[in-house]
Design a protein around this motif. Structure first.
Motif, mmCIF file in Angstrom:
data_model
loop_
_atom_site.group_PDB
_atom_site.id
_atom_site.type_symbol
_atom_site.label_atom_id
_atom_site.label_comp_id
_atom_site.label_asym_id
_atom_site.label_seq_id
_atom_site.Cartn_x
_atom_site.Cartn_y
_atom_site.Cartn_z
ATOM 1 N N SER A 53 42.908 -4.937 -27.478
ATOM 2 C CA SER A 53 43.136 -4.559 -26.079
ATOM 3 C C SER A 53 41.891 -4.734 -25.215
ATOM 4 O O SER A 53 41.977 -4.688 -23.988
ATOM 5 N N SER A 54 40.747 -4.935 -25.845
ATOM 6 C CA SER A 54 39.490 -4.987 -25.088
ATOM 7 C C SER A 54 39.136 -6.390 -24.603
ATOM 8 O O SER A 54 38.572 -6.557 -23.523
ATOM 9 N N GLY A 55 39.455 -7.402 -25.408
ATOM 10 C CA GLY A 55 38.982 -8.751 -25.073
ATOM 11 C C GLY A 55 37.554 -8.890 -25.559
ATOM 12 O O GLY A 55 37.267 -8.640 -26.727
ATOM 13 N N ASN A 56 36.634 -9.274 -24.683
ATOM 14 C CA ASN A 56 35.228 -9.313 -25.070
ATOM 15 C C ASN A 56 34.775 -7.925 -25.491
ATOM 16 O O ASN A 56 35.279 -6.919 -24.997
ATOM 17 N N SER A 57 33.807 -7.874 -26.398
ATOM 18 C CA SER A 57 33.292 -6.596 -26.873
ATOM 19 C C SER A 57 32.931 -5.682 -25.711
ATOM 20 O O SER A 57 32.426 -6.125 -24.678
ATOM 21 N N LEU A 58 33.199 -4.397 -25.876
ATOM 22 C CA LEU A 58 32.977 -3.424 -24.808
ATOM 23 C C LEU A 58 31.500 -3.175 -24.514
ATOM 24 O O LEU A 58 31.176 -2.469 -23.556
ATOM 25 N N HIS A 59 30.605 -3.755 -25.320
ATOM 26 C CA HIS A 59 29.187 -3.622 -24.948
ATOM 27 C C HIS A 59 28.852 -4.542 -23.770
ATOM 28 O O HIS A 59 27.823 -4.366 -23.127
ATOM 29 N N HIS A 60 29.738 -5.477 -23.459
ATOM 30 C CA HIS A 60 29.569 -6.299 -22.253
ATOM 31 C C HIS A 60 30.035 -5.487 -21.049
ATOM 32 O O HIS A 60 31.167 -5.612 -20.596
ATOM 33 N N ARG A 61 29.157 -4.657 -20.528
ATOM 34 C CA ARG A 61 29.519 -3.731 -19.456
ATOM 35 C C ARG A 61 29.763 -4.429 -18.129
ATOM 36 O O ARG A 61 30.499 -3.928 -17.285
ATOM 37 N N GLY A 62 29.050 -5.538 -17.903
ATOM 38 C CA GLY A 62 29.226 -6.245 -16.633
ATOM 39 C C GLY A 62 28.065 -6.100 -15.676
ATOM 40 O O GLY A 62 28.047 -6.739 -14.629
ATOM 41 N N TYR A 63 27.059 -5.271 -16.023
ATOM 42 C CA TYR A 63 25.935 -5.089 -15.100
ATOM 43 C C TYR A 63 24.702 -5.874 -15.511
ATOM 44 O O TYR A 63 23.781 -6.053 -14.717
ATOM 45 N N ARG A 64 24.634 -6.348 -16.739
ATOM 46 C CA ARG A 64 23.394 -6.953 -17.228
ATOM 47 C C ARG A 64 23.417 -8.467 -17.040
ATOM 48 O O ARG A 64 24.006 -9.196 -17.812
ATOM 49 N N SER A 65 22.755 -8.939 -15.991
ATOM 50 C CA SER A 65 22.676 -10.381 -15.743
ATOM 51 C C SER A 65 21.344 -10.942 -16.204
ATOM 52 O O SER A 65 21.195 -12.139 -16.382
ATOM 53 N N ALA A 66 20.352 -10.075 -16.403
ATOM 54 C CA ALA A 66 19.019 -10.520 -16.811
ATOM 55 C C ALA A 66 18.590 -9.738 -18.044
ATOM 56 O O ALA A 66 18.753 -8.522 -18.110
ATOM 57 N N THR A 67 18.030 -10.446 -19.045
ATOM 58 C CA THR A 67 17.579 -9.780 -20.263
ATOM 59 C C THR A 67 16.178 -10.248 -20.632
ATOM 60 O O THR A 67 15.702 -11.273 -20.177
ATOM 61 N N ASN A 68 15.532 -9.475 -21.504
ATOM 62 C CA ASN A 68 14.222 -9.826 -22.025
ATOM 63 C C ASN A 68 14.363 -10.473 -23.392
ATOM 64 O O ASN A 68 15.458 -10.830 -23.812
ATOM 65 N N ILE A 69 13.244 -10.564 -24.114
ATOM 66 C CA ILE A 69 13.246 -11.236 -25.414
ATOM 67 C C ILE A 69 14.105 -10.488 -26.427
ATOM 68 O O ILE A 69 14.848 -11.079 -27.187
ATOM 69 N N ALA A 70 14.000 -9.169 -26.448
ATOM 70 C CA ALA A 70 14.709 -8.379 -27.462
ATOM 71 C C ALA A 70 15.490 -7.239 -26.814
ATOM 72 O O ALA A 70 15.145 -6.070 -26.983
ATOM 73 N N PRO A 71 16.557 -7.554 -26.073
ATOM 74 C CA PRO A 71 17.314 -6.488 -25.395
ATOM 75 C C PRO A 71 18.138 -5.681 -26.385
ATOM 76 O O PRO A 71 18.583 -6.192 -27.408
ATOM 77 N N ILE A 72 18.342 -4.414 -26.063
ATOM 78 C CA ILE A 72 19.170 -3.565 -26.916
ATOM 79 C C ILE A 72 20.615 -3.614 -26.430
ATOM 80 O O ILE A 72 20.878 -3.704 -25.227
ATOM 81 N N ASN A 73 21.532 -3.622 -27.367
ATOM 82 C CA ASN A 73 22.967 -3.619 -27.070
ATOM 83 C C ASN A 73 23.336 -2.363 -26.281
ATOM 84 O O ASN A 73 22.847 -1.271 -26.558
ATOM 85 N N GLU A 74 24.219 -2.501 -25.281
ATOM 86 C CA GLU A 74 24.590 -1.381 -24.420
ATOM 87 C C GLU A 74 25.240 -0.233 -25.189
ATOM 88 O O GLU A 74 24.979 0.944 -24.907
#
Length: 385
Positions: free
Chosen positions: A157-178
């Motif tokens: 029912s989710s589609g893409n994993s729910l850690h894809h919140r929709g607010y993170r457009s920019a990340t660093n080298i080692a980002p932590i999962n939401e």
């Protein structure tokens, strides 16, 4: 009650209890913890609410069939017998995900292929045509779970994993999962009733998740879509009602949320993500080296952070972790500090005794999530001894 059905929420190792607690508070029925998962019951509206509001869930699956299976032929036959036309139109698209723990089935990709064949062959037999496969944006995502000789077929029912919140457009080298960030915050007891700090904030994931918890904002409010929105029985009006009811439960937050990072690029990315989440009024981010700072707020401070482990970011780990301990000890009285690391050797150099140790997995790295309590006046008391 008659409209309730079984669902399964997937999560990460160590967050099963947190997720079960979230579900109970949300109103789920028959909540049972499993391995990296929690079973529960609810109706269609609750399924929408779970996707929108659960902070530590990766997926919400709806099982539709389960059976014993010993080989590919048996799998094909059982899947082909399911009335897929009830869930997907002949002109729709589908994708198949698999989780396999079985000596009978050694290749998960072959299980996915056999499942896909069984589904599309049913349509070809019934209608003379078949749905197409779309692995990125299908109308129906099917999940196959095989444990030994027991198979469960679910709709995702989710589609893409729910850690894809929709607010993170920019990340660093080692980002932590939401979801990882939210789970750490909830495990740490963060409830929005004090000041908060992430002294090594990177792209800001911990800060954003902390603000959403503090303000009781649904974590997936910024997502563009969920898998169920393409289902044949999707109720848009019901979804809108659930969406609005969750938004109305947001609350005021009267403390400070502060983030530091010494890299200008990280600060820039962090501010961009905070803006995307519409949380700029709650979070302040400054370009500063944590090791050159001290506590600037009065009263209790809650701290959660994800320092470099030395896995993907190069550093002198032992000296770095020693500086974490020194900075906390000397500059941050009245602080409850939690951080996660997979560098067990470097952790020995923090120089503080943790009051709690929790095993988590950051990606594939076995890690320790540690709590350090820095008391007010501890230096004075130590000097008087």
């Amino acid at each position: 009650m008659a409209n309730n059905f079984q669902m399964l929420a997937k999560t990460m190792h160590g967050f099963e209890g947190v997720l079960a607690d979230e579900l109970r508070k949300m109103g789920a029925i028959d909540v049972k913890e499993g391995k990296r998962s929690v079973l529960f019951k609810g109706d269609e509206g609750f399924m929408y609410k779970a996707n929108l509001g659960l902070r530590t869930a990766l997926k919400i699956l709806r099982p539709i069939a389960s059976f014993k299976v010993k080989n590919e032929e048996g799998l094909y036959r059982q899947v082909n017998n399911i009335s897929w036309e009830d869930y997907l139109g002949v002109n729709g698209t589908l994708a198949v995900d698999t989780t396999v723990y079985s000596d009978n089935f050694t290749h998960s990709k072959f299980v996915a292929l056999k499942t896909k064949d069984a589904v599309v062959d049913r349509y070809r037999d019934l209608f003379g045509k078949r749905p197409d496969v779309d692995v990125k944006h299908p109308d129906l995502r099917i999940h196959v779970h095989i444990n030994r000789d027991y198979c469960t077929i679910s709709l995702d029912s989710s589609g893409n994993s729910l850690h894809h919140r929709g607010y993170r457009s920019a990340t660093n080298i080692a980002p932590i999962n939401e979801v990882m960030a939210a789970g750490m915050l909830l495990l740490s007891g963060w409830d929005g009733k004090s000041d908060f700090m992430d002294p090594m904030c990177g792209s800001g994931t911990v800060l954003v998740e902390a603000a959403m918890i503090a303000c009781n904002i649904p974590p997936n409010i910024n997502r563009r879509e969920f898998g169920f929105e393409k289902w044949k029985d999707y109720d848009a009006d019901l979804f809108e009602t659930i969406f609005e009811s969750l938004l109305k439960k947001s609350r005021e937050f009267s403390y400070k949320i502060l983030g530091y990072d010494k890299a200008p690029s990280a600060v820039s990315k962090c501010r961009e993500n905070i803006k995307n989440a519409n949380l700029s009024e709650f979070i302040t981010v400054e370009q500063r080296d944590f090791f050159e700072t001290e506590k600037e707020t009065k009263g209790p401070l809650h701290m959660v952070f994800n320092p470099p482990y030395g896995e993907r970011l190069r550093l002198e780990a032992e000296a770095f972790y020693s500086s974490i301990g020194d900075t906390l000890k000397q500059g941050y009285p009245g602080t409850e500090a939690w951080f996660i690391s997979s560098n067990m050797e470097a952790l020995k150099h923090v120089g503080l005794r943790p009051s709690r140790k929790i095993t988590l997995y950051n990606g594939k790295l076995e890690s320790k999530f540690l709590k350090y309590e820095i008391y007010e006046g501890s230096k004075k008391n130590k000097n008087n001894q």
